[in-house]
Write a protein that holds these residues in place. Sequence first.
Motif, mmCIF file in Angstrom:
data_model
loop_
_atom_site.group_PDB
_atom_site.id
_atom_site.type_symbol
_atom_site.label_atom_id
_atom_site.label_comp_id
_atom_site.label_asym_id
_atom_site.label_seq_id
_atom_site.Cartn_x
_atom_site.Cartn_y
_atom_site.Cartn_z
ATOM 1 N N ASP A 115 22.298 -4.577 11.743
ATOM 2 C CA ASP A 115 22.969 -4.013 12.976
ATOM 3 C C ASP A 115 23.029 -2.612 13.045
ATOM 4 N N THR A 116 22.072 -1.777 12.166
ATOM 5 C CA THR A 116 21.767 -0.541 12.469
ATOM 6 C C THR A 116 20.348 -0.345 12.787
ATOM 7 N N PRO A 117 19.940 0.699 13.358
ATOM 8 C CA PRO A 117 18.404 1.149 13.623
ATOM 9 C C PRO A 117 17.811 0.887 12.206
ATOM 10 N N ILE A 118 16.392 0.429 12.303
ATOM 11 C CA ILE A 118 15.726 -0.031 11.124
ATOM 12 C C ILE A 118 14.529 1.038 11.081
ATOM 13 N N VAL A 119 14.808 1.823 9.846
ATOM 14 C CA VAL A 119 13.684 2.861 9.321
ATOM 15 C C VAL A 119 12.596 1.865 8.708
ATOM 16 N N VAL A 120 11.497 1.860 9.197
ATOM 17 C CA VAL A 120 10.233 0.977 8.603
ATOM 18 C C VAL A 120 9.339 2.259 8.047
ATOM 19 N N LEU A 121 9.117 1.675 6.761
ATOM 20 C CA LEU A 121 8.118 2.682 5.851
ATOM 21 C C LEU A 121 6.791 2.080 6.179
ATOM 22 N N GLY A 122 5.711 2.919 6.655
ATOM 23 C CA GLY A 122 4.494 2.159 6.668
ATOM 24 C C GLY A 122 3.411 3.111 6.133
ATOM 25 N N ALA A 123 2.320 2.556 5.800
ATOM 26 C CA ALA A 123 1.328 3.314 5.139
ATOM 27 C C ALA A 123 0.367 4.235 5.929
ATOM 28 N N SER A 124 0.322 3.692 7.335
ATOM 29 C CA SER A 124 -0.299 4.555 8.194
ATOM 30 C C SER A 124 0.219 5.062 9.420
ATOM 31 N N GLY A 125 1.607 4.662 9.517
ATOM 32 C CA GLY A 125 2.472 5.134 10.524
ATOM 33 C C GLY A 125 1.949 4.457 11.930
ATOM 34 N N SER A 126 1.365 3.185 11.864
ATOM 35 C CA SER A 126 1.076 2.486 12.788
ATOM 36 C C SER A 126 2.132 2.054 13.893
ATOM 37 N N LEU A 127 3.215 1.556 13.229
ATOM 38 C CA LEU A 127 4.191 0.798 13.749
ATOM 39 C C LEU A 127 5.049 1.479 14.821
ATOM 40 N N GLN A 128 4.833 1.109 16.055
ATOM 41 C CA GLN A 128 5.595 1.711 17.281
ATOM 42 C C GLN A 128 7.098 1.175 17.410
ATOM 43 N N PRO A 129 7.942 2.106 17.800
ATOM 44 C CA PRO A 129 9.538 1.743 17.926
ATOM 45 C C PRO A 129 9.648 0.846 18.981
ATOM 46 N N LEU A 130 10.423 -0.127 19.145
ATOM 47 C CA LEU A 130 10.817 -1.010 20.334
ATOM 48 C C LEU A 130 11.336 -0.319 21.382
ATOM 49 N N GLU A 144 0.977 -1.123 0.102
ATOM 50 C CA GLU A 144 0.167 -0.139 -0.113
ATOM 51 C C GLU A 144 0.797 1.147 -0.107
ATOM 52 N N LEU A 145 1.802 1.221 -0.630
ATOM 53 C CA LEU A 145 2.789 2.319 -0.987
ATOM 54 C C LEU A 145 2.988 2.717 -2.410
ATOM 55 N N THR A 146 3.554 3.962 -2.858
ATOM 56 C CA THR A 146 3.826 4.164 -4.240
ATOM 57 C C THR A 146 5.312 3.857 -4.399
ATOM 58 N N LYS A 147 5.573 3.871 -5.682
ATOM 59 C CA LYS A 147 7.048 3.473 -5.930
ATOM 60 C C LYS A 147 7.852 4.785 -5.615
ATOM 61 N N ALA A 148 7.254 5.842 -5.537
ATOM 62 C CA ALA A 148 7.899 7.109 -5.112
ATOM 63 C C ALA A 148 8.051 7.130 -3.678
ATOM 64 N N GLN A 149 7.279 6.640 -3.147
ATOM 65 C CA GLN A 149 7.318 6.704 -1.469
ATOM 66 C C GLN A 149 8.462 5.545 -1.039
ATOM 67 N N VAL A 150 8.480 4.607 -1.654
ATOM 68 C CA VAL A 150 9.694 3.654 -1.368
ATOM 69 C C VAL A 150 10.908 3.868 -1.972
ATOM 70 N N ALA A 151 10.928 4.635 -2.951
ATOM 71 C CA ALA A 151 12.290 5.050 -3.612
ATOM 72 C C ALA A 151 12.955 6.173 -2.767
ATOM 73 N N ALA A 152 12.128 7.075 -1.974
ATOM 74 C CA ALA A 152 12.735 7.752 -1.040
ATOM 75 C C ALA A 152 13.018 7.133 0.362
ATOM 76 N N ALA A 153 12.652 5.960 0.824
ATOM 77 C CA ALA A 153 13.162 5.390 1.796
ATOM 78 C C ALA A 153 14.650 5.283 2.039
ATOM 79 N N PRO A 154 15.204 5.399 3.119
ATOM 80 C CA PRO A 154 16.369 4.950 3.681
ATOM 81 C C PRO A 154 16.764 3.474 3.624
ATOM 82 N N GLU A 155 18.232 3.219 3.057
ATOM 83 C CA GLU A 155 18.454 1.732 2.728
ATOM 84 C C GLU A 155 18.533 1.051 4.136
ATOM 85 N N TYR A 156 18.015 -0.172 4.045
ATOM 86 C CA TYR A 156 18.220 -1.243 5.320
ATOM 87 C C TYR A 156 19.523 -1.686 5.483
ATOM 88 N N LYS A 157 20.189 -1.699 6.575
ATOM 89 C CA LYS A 157 21.433 -2.243 6.676
ATOM 90 C C LYS A 157 21.466 -2.993 8.050
#
Length: 173
Positions: A154-169, A139-152
């Motif tokens: 052993d580093t903090p994970i930036v999670v791209l969500g459609a509604s922003g409902s995911l809470q950080p650990l 449920e995201l556009t290609k432009a939204q996903v293209a703007a997301a930071p890369e996952y690596k």
Amino acid sequence: MRAIGALILSVAIVIGLTVAPSRAAEDQPAGQNEANVPPTAPPPVSTVPVTPKDAAPPPSVTIIGASEAHGVLGRDVRSAAGEDMGRIVDVIVDRTGHVRAAAIDFGGFLGVGSRKIVVDWNALRFGKIATKKDSITLELTKAQVAAAPEYKEDTPIVVLGASGSLQPLQAIQ
């Protein structure tokens, strides 16, 4: 020729002398062999079945129909508009084992120039995955996903969500 015959005869005699005492020990009558062993008391008879303390309970079994569930690793992901978003390459779980997100190999051509993007598990729709060729909808556009930071790893994970409902650990102290 006589030397070889004498050698063979000598070897046969030596073998005969070493084998004969061991066979004699095996062929002793039962009464003589048991006389050398001190009598022991028979083991106690237990009427209560003994279960090891660390014995695991039997596993539970669940049968899932072939059309009811499918694997997601390697599955193609498409946007709601039908755009190719990549392929799921990893599933991210929290410390309790709950699925939080999926890592998607996004962009590039034939794996060259691609990067991993993490998307919220709740942003994925699995409605039409009856065969291996069916894709998962994001449920995201290609432009939204293209703007997301890369996952690596052993580093903090930036999670791209459609509604922003995911809470950080929360950090465990």
